[in-house]
Design an enzyme around this catalytic site. Sequence first.
Site, mmCIF file in Angstrom:
data_model
loop_
_atom_site.group_PDB
_atom_site.id
_atom_site.type_symbol
_atom_site.label_atom_id
_atom_site.label_comp_id
_atom_site.label_asym_id
_atom_site.label_seq_id
_atom_site.Cartn_x
_atom_site.Cartn_y
_atom_site.Cartn_z
ATOM 1 N N CYS A 149 0.830 -1.200 0.000
ATOM 2 C CA CYS A 149 0.000 0.000 0.000
ATOM 3 C C CYS A 149 0.873 1.261 0.000
ATOM 4 O O CYS A 149 1.603 1.520 -0.948
ATOM 5 C CB CYS A 149 -0.979 -0.058 1.163
ATOM 6 N N HIS A 150 0.816 2.073 1.062
ATOM 7 C CA HIS A 150 1.633 3.275 1.182
ATOM 8 C C HIS A 150 3.024 2.988 1.755
ATOM 9 O O HIS A 150 3.879 3.877 1.776
ATOM 10 C CB HIS A 150 0.937 4.300 2.090
#
Length: 179
Positions: free
Chosen positions: A107-108
């Site tokens: 994800c991030h």
Amino acid sequence: MTQRILILATDGFEPSELTGPRDALRDAGMDVQIASPEAGEIKGWNHTDWGDPVKVDLALDNVKASEFDALVLPGGQINPDTLRLNSTAVELVQAFVHSGKPVGAICHAPWLLVEADAVRGKTVTGWPSIRTDLANAGANVVDREVAVDGNIITSRKPDDIPAFSNALIEAIRVPAQAA
């Protein structure tokens, strides 16, 4: 010998991106420890509210990459954005990357890989909003559920957790089988 896996997180992690890989790695017979700058417990951010707490096993300041076989970095927007400002966290990511041990980021979380200067020339993926950051850091950015380039394993989102977890397990087991 049981492989030891480190998950590095702080408040604001995406709950499924910590617990999904953690549980898959434990189910595969691995010893999984959670490290954080905070002691006691950390809480995930679940869309609009703080999620359930997760027990912290180790203080970040006491962690040595040499004592673990792999590193997992869960996403969520708050978690990696906070950790990339922590020099000890960035140095730990660098130590894992330079050791050649598997480093998984979902994800991030690839923001931490950017901060550690670990994506230049690598094929990686991540959440759509960080792909420009990855490209600007010299990465070849792809849109697929998991990208594996050397010891760097990246995924885009919670839906990718099964593929991400499987890629981590495979990468961790290969060196262990060769030993």
